[in-house]
Design an enzyme around this catalytic site. Structure first.
Site, PDB file in Angstrom:
ATOM      1  N   ASP A 162       0.869  -1.176   0.000  1.00  0.00           N
ATOM      2  CA  ASP A 162       0.000   0.000   0.000  1.00  0.00           C
ATOM      3  C   ASP A 162       0.905   1.224   0.000  1.00  0.00           C
ATOM      4  O   ASP A 162       2.022   1.186   0.527  1.00  0.00           O
ATOM      5  CB  ASP A 162      -0.934   0.006   1.225  1.00  0.00           C
ATOM      6  N   GLU A 217     -14.266  -9.462  -7.160  1.00  0.00           N
ATOM      7  CA  GLU A 217     -14.474  -9.840  -5.762  1.00  0.00           C
ATOM      8  C   GLU A 217     -15.926  -9.562  -5.367  1.00  0.00           C
ATOM      9  O   GLU A 217     -16.451  -8.498  -5.656  1.00  0.00           O
ATOM     10  CB  GLU A 217     -13.511  -9.041  -4.872  1.00  0.00           C
ATOM     11  N   ALA A 219     -36.672  -3.734   2.812  1.00  0.00           N
ATOM     12  CA  ALA A 219     -36.988  -2.335   2.504  1.00  0.00           C
ATOM     13  C   ALA A 219     -36.379  -1.440   3.575  1.00  0.00           C
ATOM     14  O   ALA A 219     -36.129  -1.873   4.692  1.00  0.00           O
ATOM     15  CB  ALA A 219     -38.495  -2.149   2.462  1.00  0.00           C
ATOM     16  N   GLY A 220     -36.118  -0.196   3.222  1.00  0.00           N
ATOM     17  CA  GLY A 220     -35.558   0.720   4.212  1.00  0.00           C
ATOM     18  C   GLY A 220     -35.168   2.045   3.613  1.00  0.00           C
ATOM     19  O   GLY A 220     -35.821   2.550   2.690  1.00  0.00           O
ATOM     20  N   LEU A 223     -17.066 -10.125  -2.043  1.00  0.00           N
ATOM     21  CA  LEU A 223     -17.234 -10.084  -0.589  1.00  0.00           C
ATOM     22  C   LEU A 223     -18.082  -8.887  -0.172  1.00  0.00           C
ATOM     23  O   LEU A 223     -18.138  -7.870  -0.858  1.00  0.00           O
ATOM     24  CB  LEU A 223     -15.871 -10.044   0.114  1.00  0.00           C
ATOM     25  N   ARG A 224     -18.769  -9.061   0.950  1.00  0.00           N
ATOM     26  CA  ARG A 224     -19.512  -7.954   1.553  1.00  0.00           C
ATOM     27  C   ARG A 224     -18.757  -7.488   2.787  1.00  0.00           C
ATOM     28  O   ARG A 224     -18.167  -8.305   3.491  1.00  0.00           O
ATOM     29  CB  ARG A 224     -20.906  -8.422   2.006  1.00  0.00           C
ATOM     30  N   LYS A 230      -0.909   3.262   7.137  1.00  0.00           N
ATOM     31  CA  LYS A 230      -1.664   2.008   7.116  1.00  0.00           C
ATOM     32  C   LYS A 230      -0.712   0.807   7.129  1.00  0.00           C
ATOM     33  O   LYS A 230      -0.928  -0.167   7.865  1.00  0.00           O
ATOM     34  CB  LYS A 230      -2.544   1.964   5.859  1.00  0.00           C
ATOM     35  N   CYS A 287     -19.808   0.546  -2.872  1.00  0.00           N
ATOM     36  CA  CYS A 287     -19.930  -0.251  -4.100  1.00  0.00           C
ATOM     37  C   CYS A 287     -21.204   0.015  -4.893  1.00  0.00           C
ATOM     38  O   CYS A 287     -21.120   0.436  -6.048  1.00  0.00           O
ATOM     39  CB  CYS A 287     -19.820  -1.731  -3.774  1.00  0.00           C
TER      40      CYS A 287
HETATM   41  P1  NAD Z   1     -10.107   0.942  -0.258  1.00  0.00           P
HETATM   42  O1  NAD Z   1     -10.195   2.393  -0.552  1.00  0.00           O
HETATM   43  O2  NAD Z   1     -10.533   0.445   1.086  1.00  0.00           O
HETATM   44  O3  NAD Z   1      -8.604   0.444  -0.470  1.00  0.00           O
HETATM   45  C1  NAD Z   1      -7.805   0.807  -1.546  1.00  0.00           C
HETATM   46  C2  NAD Z   1      -6.361   0.828  -1.070  1.00  0.00           C
HETATM   47  O4  NAD Z   1      -5.489   1.024  -2.192  1.00  0.00           O
HETATM   48  C3  NAD Z   1      -6.063   1.971  -0.100  1.00  0.00           C
HETATM   49  O5  NAD Z   1      -5.505   1.447   1.101  1.00  0.00           O
HETATM   50  C4  NAD Z   1      -5.065   2.847  -0.852  1.00  0.00           C
HETATM   51  O6  NAD Z   1      -4.115   3.476   0.002  1.00  0.00           O
HETATM   52  C5  NAD Z   1      -4.412   1.829  -1.778  1.00  0.00           C
HETATM   53  N1  NAD Z   1      -3.752   2.410  -2.951  1.00  0.00           N
HETATM   54  C6  NAD Z   1      -4.221   3.339  -3.816  1.00  0.00           C
HETATM   55  N2  NAD Z   1      -3.303   3.606  -4.765  1.00  0.00           N
HETATM   56  C7  NAD Z   1      -2.238   2.817  -4.513  1.00  0.00           C
HETATM   57  C8  NAD Z   1      -0.975   2.641  -5.143  1.00  0.00           C
HETATM   58  N3  NAD Z   1      -0.619   3.345  -6.220  1.00  0.00           N
HETATM   59  N4  NAD Z   1      -0.123   1.748  -4.610  1.00  0.00           N
HETATM   60  C9  NAD Z   1      -0.465   1.040  -3.504  1.00  0.00           C
HETATM   61  N5  NAD Z   1      -1.641   1.176  -2.872  1.00  0.00           N
HETATM   62  C10 NAD Z   1      -2.521   2.050  -3.356  1.00  0.00           C
HETATM   63  O7  NAD Z   1     -10.912   0.215  -1.399  1.00  0.00           O
HETATM   64  P2  NAD Z   1     -11.730  -1.171  -1.328  1.00  0.00           P
HETATM   65  O8  NAD Z   1     -13.036  -0.952  -0.652  1.00  0.00           O
HETATM   66  O9  NAD Z   1     -10.824  -2.242  -0.832  1.00  0.00           O
HETATM   67  O10 NAD Z   1     -12.054  -1.399  -2.871  1.00  0.00           O
HETATM   68  C11 NAD Z   1     -11.037  -1.727  -3.791  1.00  0.00           C
HETATM   69  C12 NAD Z   1     -11.676  -2.183  -5.079  1.00  0.00           C
HETATM   70  O11 NAD Z   1     -12.436  -3.372  -4.837  1.00  0.00           O
HETATM   71  C13 NAD Z   1     -12.674  -1.194  -5.697  1.00  0.00           C
HETATM   72  O12 NAD Z   1     -12.613  -1.306  -7.083  1.00  0.00           O
HETATM   73  C14 NAD Z   1     -14.016  -1.678  -5.192  1.00  0.00           C
HETATM   74  O13 NAD Z   1     -15.068  -1.314  -6.060  1.00  0.00           O
HETATM   75  C15 NAD Z   1     -13.807  -3.182  -5.227  1.00  0.00           C
HETATM   76  N6  NAD Z   1     -14.655  -3.925  -4.290  1.00  0.00           N
HETATM   77  C16 NAD Z   1     -14.880  -3.442  -3.031  1.00  0.00           C
HETATM   78  C17 NAD Z   1     -15.663  -4.187  -2.142  1.00  0.00           C
HETATM   79  C18 NAD Z   1     -15.956  -3.682  -0.766  1.00  0.00           C
HETATM   80  O14 NAD Z   1     -16.834  -4.250  -0.111  1.00  0.00           O
HETATM   81  N7  NAD Z   1     -15.295  -2.653  -0.262  1.00  0.00           N
HETATM   82  C19 NAD Z   1     -16.176  -5.427  -2.538  1.00  0.00           C
HETATM   83  C20 NAD Z   1     -15.894  -5.902  -3.823  1.00  0.00           C
HETATM   84  C21 NAD Z   1     -15.129  -5.141  -4.686  1.00  0.00           C
HETATM   85  C1  UDX Z   2     -21.943  -5.185  -1.840  1.00  0.00           C
HETATM   86  C2  UDX Z   2     -22.231  -6.546  -2.502  1.00  0.00           C
HETATM   87  O1  UDX Z   2     -23.227  -7.226  -1.737  1.00  0.00           O
HETATM   88  C3  UDX Z   2     -20.962  -7.366  -2.563  1.00  0.00           C
HETATM   89  O2  UDX Z   2     -21.215  -8.596  -3.257  1.00  0.00           O
HETATM   90  C4  UDX Z   2     -19.913  -6.579  -3.314  1.00  0.00           C
HETATM   91  O3  UDX Z   2     -18.714  -7.304  -3.365  1.00  0.00           O
HETATM   92  C5  UDX Z   2     -19.676  -5.229  -2.663  1.00  0.00           C
HETATM   93  O4  UDX Z   2     -20.928  -4.521  -2.573  1.00  0.00           O
HETATM   94  P1  UDX Z   2     -21.550  -4.306   0.631  1.00  0.00           P
HETATM   95  O5  UDX Z   2     -21.516  -2.954  -0.009  1.00  0.00           O
HETATM   96  O6  UDX Z   2     -20.500  -4.676   1.610  1.00  0.00           O
HETATM   97  O7  UDX Z   2     -21.535  -5.430  -0.512  1.00  0.00           O
HETATM   98  O8  UDX Z   2     -22.931  -4.442   1.406  1.00  0.00           O
HETATM   99  P2  UDX Z   2     -24.358  -5.127   1.153  1.00  0.00           P
HETATM  100  O9  UDX Z   2     -24.593  -6.096   2.218  1.00  0.00           O
HETATM  101  O10 UDX Z   2     -24.529  -5.591  -0.225  1.00  0.00           O
HETATM  102  O11 UDX Z   2     -25.322  -3.869   1.399  1.00  0.00           O
HETATM  103  C6  UDX Z   2     -25.248  -2.724   0.562  1.00  0.00           C
HETATM  104  C7  UDX Z   2     -26.284  -1.711   0.968  1.00  0.00           C
HETATM  105  O12 UDX Z   2     -27.590  -2.197   0.686  1.00  0.00           O
HETATM  106  C8  UDX Z   2     -26.284  -1.360   2.462  1.00  0.00           C
HETATM  107  O13 UDX Z   2     -26.494   0.034   2.592  1.00  0.00           O
HETATM  108  C9  UDX Z   2     -27.450  -2.130   3.022  1.00  0.00           C
HETATM  109  O14 UDX Z   2     -28.016  -1.525   4.160  1.00  0.00           O
HETATM  110  C10 UDX Z   2     -28.409  -2.085   1.835  1.00  0.00           C
HETATM  111  N1  UDX Z   2     -29.366  -3.198   1.809  1.00  0.00           N
HETATM  112  C11 UDX Z   2     -28.932  -4.483   1.662  1.00  0.00           C
HETATM  113  C12 UDX Z   2     -30.738  -2.935   1.870  1.00  0.00           C
HETATM  114  O15 UDX Z   2     -31.150  -1.767   1.986  1.00  0.00           O
HETATM  115  N2  UDX Z   2     -31.625  -3.968   1.791  1.00  0.00           N
HETATM  116  C13 UDX Z   2     -31.218  -5.267   1.656  1.00  0.00           C
HETATM  117  O16 UDX Z   2     -32.082  -6.149   1.594  1.00  0.00           O
HETATM  118  C14 UDX Z   2     -29.835  -5.534   1.581  1.00  0.00           C
END
Ligand code: NAD
Ligand code: UDX
Length: 482
Positions: free
Chosen positions: A45, A165, A286-287, A167-168, A50, A294
């Site tokens: 990173d 990815e 609902a909510g 993951l939630r 961090k 994301c």
């Molecule tokens: P994040 O902002 O939490 O983390 C990104 C990290 O990358 C930061 O720590 C930042 O310092 C680092 N970074 C940026 N530029 C860099 C560089 N040049 N060299 C090294 N490190 C660098 O982001 P995130 O939530 O982990 O999401 C990352 C990607 O995964 C996004 O495209 C997002 O849409 C996708 N994604 C996120 C989730 C989620 O739940 N957060 C789930 C699925 C996919």
């Molecule tokens: C989402 C996707 O679920 C995950 O697969 C992807 O990798 C990243 O984006 P996340 O953003 O962590 O994950 O949360 P999620 O549990 O999907 O909820 C997203 C939003 O929808 C939250 O604000 C949640 O409160 C809302 N939500 C979810 C609702 O309002 N109603 C639901 O039934 C479910």
């Protein structure tokens, strides 16, 4: 390459040396889980603070199982560094997991991805597979290829694979090790095979045999499924999945407004719909609407992709509009429950965009609190995990205070608004809450309580898609006459 699904391939179980760039929610979880699966991981990173925190074994995010797993693998399976070139050199696979935020046009801003690809190109010392882990628009694999060529890296030195990815947040470690599916978008067998090797502990079931394996839905008998597609298809699978889940939420929210208009109950409706196996019960809550880092940006980015290709996908605009409107409607509910807002005190239960996370990015709770503050309300906010993160975007002030005790937040407040679906807010001592409040009014944006139970506890209770119930003024002495 046509799509194929397998749950047993992954010939070799030999550990792979993996570099993960980005140690945020996705990169850090992937790095620690790859180590848990037996691989050697170097996680990079460019945020020095961090990396220093991670090197001390401290998890920078609130995520179940992460602290233990980090402690187990730190400096054995996984190491953290700011030195990208040094981390790339020994790696066979380089996972790019940096942010892809929403740009001004709605398109994903890929500048972090491009910056990382340029750095990778300069550090190349032999064949490597570059893996798109970040959520990116279709054809990003081609742009990465072009970028590598521009930096003088020959085609036979690398392949690009899309491995989105799913993951939630809040359940990230469990989701990673027990995935519904693993998607690998590869344009040749060599790169697909390396990804098969990386995920072999999950797809062969080997990981689930281990005595200390994290329990979850996958098992040695029912291992994770890996689907191989083209890179373009994999890129679209990620955007389409998130857009579809967002659509499901907007759909139930639109139905909830209809339910409210005709005195029906959205919880009963969602139950009745969700029992149809073709629909399923999940993502029908609902909510206040969806938030987070994301769904909002991915719906916008997918819409932009369709527009670029001249495809009419206005459905996605409606998904977003319904979501925005849901917050407006909730704000109106608060106003009509309290008559006027200026000078009132409201206890806000929830800051994170959903429960079990400290993430406040694009949180409906934060957006709602901003509106309350703009309307002259004094807000006492509480959240089990996200106060620190919230304070960075909404600093405490004369009008906004934070406390980790919901009853203290409710003390002498004109109403409680429930903004995040934490189980702590679903299991409150209702008599204590009632006594703390100036008026027993709860406006619930997450439908955490049964209206009947709330009425029995003396509350006026307004929720989403269900008839409101009103407190009888008898039996409860008011601190201030109405
Ligand atoms: P994040 O902002 O939490 O983390 C990104 C990290 O990358 C930061 O720590 C930042 O310092 C680092 N970074 C940026 N530029 C860099 C560089 N040049 N060299 C090294 N490190 C660098 O982001 P995130 O939530 O982990 O999401 C990352 C990607 O995964 C996004 O495209 C997002 O849409 C996708 N994604 C996120 C989730 C989620 O739940 N957060 C789930 C699925 C996919
Ligand atoms: C989402 C996707 O679920 C995950 O697969 C992807 O990798 C990243 O984006 P996340 O953003 O962590 O994950 O949360 P999620 O549990 O999907 O909820 C997203 C939003 O929808 C939250 O604000 C949640 O409160 C809302 N939500 C979810 C609702 O309002 N109603 C639901 O039934 C479910």
């Amino acid at each position: 390459m046509p799509a194929s699904s397998d749950s047993s391939s992954g010939s070799a179980s030999a550990p792979v040396t993996i570099c993960v760039i980005g140690s945020g929610y996705v990169g850090l979880v992937a790095a620690v889980c790859f180590a848990e699966m037996g691989h050697r991981v170097l996680c990079v990173d460019n945020n020095e603070a961090k990396v220093a925190q991670l090197q001390r074994g401290e998890a920078p995010i609130y995520e179940e199982h992460l602290p233990e797993m980090l402690a187990r693998h730190l400096n054995h399976g996984v190491t953290f560094t700011t030195d990208l070139a040094a981390a790339i050199r020994p790696a066979e696979a380089v996972f790019i997991a940096v942010g892809t935020p929403q740009g001004s046009s709605g398109a994903a801003d890929l500048s972090y991805v491009e910056a990382v690809v340029s750095q990778i190109a300069q550090a190349m010392n032999g064949y490597k597979v570059l893996v798109e882990k970040s959520t990116v628009p279709v054809y990003t694999n081609e742009w990465i290829t072009r970028c590598m060529h521009r930096h003088g890296v020959a085609s036979d030195q690398f392949d690009i694979v899309s491995n989105p990815e799913f993951l939630r947040e809040g359940t990230a470690i469990g989701d990673f090790l027990h995935p519904d599916r693993i998607v690998v978008g590869a344009n040749n067998d060599r790169s697909a095979d390396l990804l098969r090797r990386i995920y072999a502990p999950l797809t062969t079931g080997g990981y689930y045999h281990q005595p200390n394996a994290l329990p979850g839905p996958c098992s040695a008998d029912q291992p994770a499924k890996l689907v191989v597609t083209s890179a373009q298809s994999a890129e679209i699978i990620k955007h389409a999945s998130n857009a579809f889940l967002a659509l499901k939420i907007s759909f139930i929210n639109a139905v909830s407004n209809l339910a409210e208009a005709v005195d029906a109950n959205i919880e009963d409706i969602a139950l009745g719909m969700g029992l149809d196996a073709r629909i399923g019960p999940r993502f029908l809550r609902a909510g206040l609407g969806y938030g987070g880092s994301c769904f909002p940006k991915d719906v916008a980015a997918f819409s932009w992709v369709a527009e670029q290709q001249g495809i009419d996908f206005h459905l996605l605009d409606e998904v977003r509009k319904i979501n925005d409107r849901q917050l407006d409607l909730f704000f109106d509910k608060i106003r009509s429950a309290l008559w006027t807002l200026r000078g009132k005190k409201i206890a806000a239960f929830g800051l994170a965009f959903k429960s079990d996370t400290d993430d406040t990015r694009d949180s409906p709770a934060i957006a709602l609190i901003r509106r309350l503050l703009d309307a002259g309300v004094h807000v006492a906010a509480t959240d089990p995990a996200a106060i620190e993160a919230a304070q960075r975007v909404l600093p405490a002030s004369g009008a906004l205070t934070y406390t980790d005790d919901p009853y203290a937040a409710a003390e002498d407040a004109d109403a409680v608004v429930i903004l995040t679906e934490w189980c702590q807010f679903a299991t409150l001592d209702l008599n204590r809450l009632n006594r703390a409040l100036k008026f027993p009014i709860v406006i619930d944006g997450r439908n955490l309580y049964s209206p009947d139970v709330m009425r029995d506890h003396g509350f006026t209770y307004v929720s989403v898609g269900r008839p409101a119930v009103y407190a009888s003024t008898q039996g409860r002495p008011r601190k201030t006459p109405l």
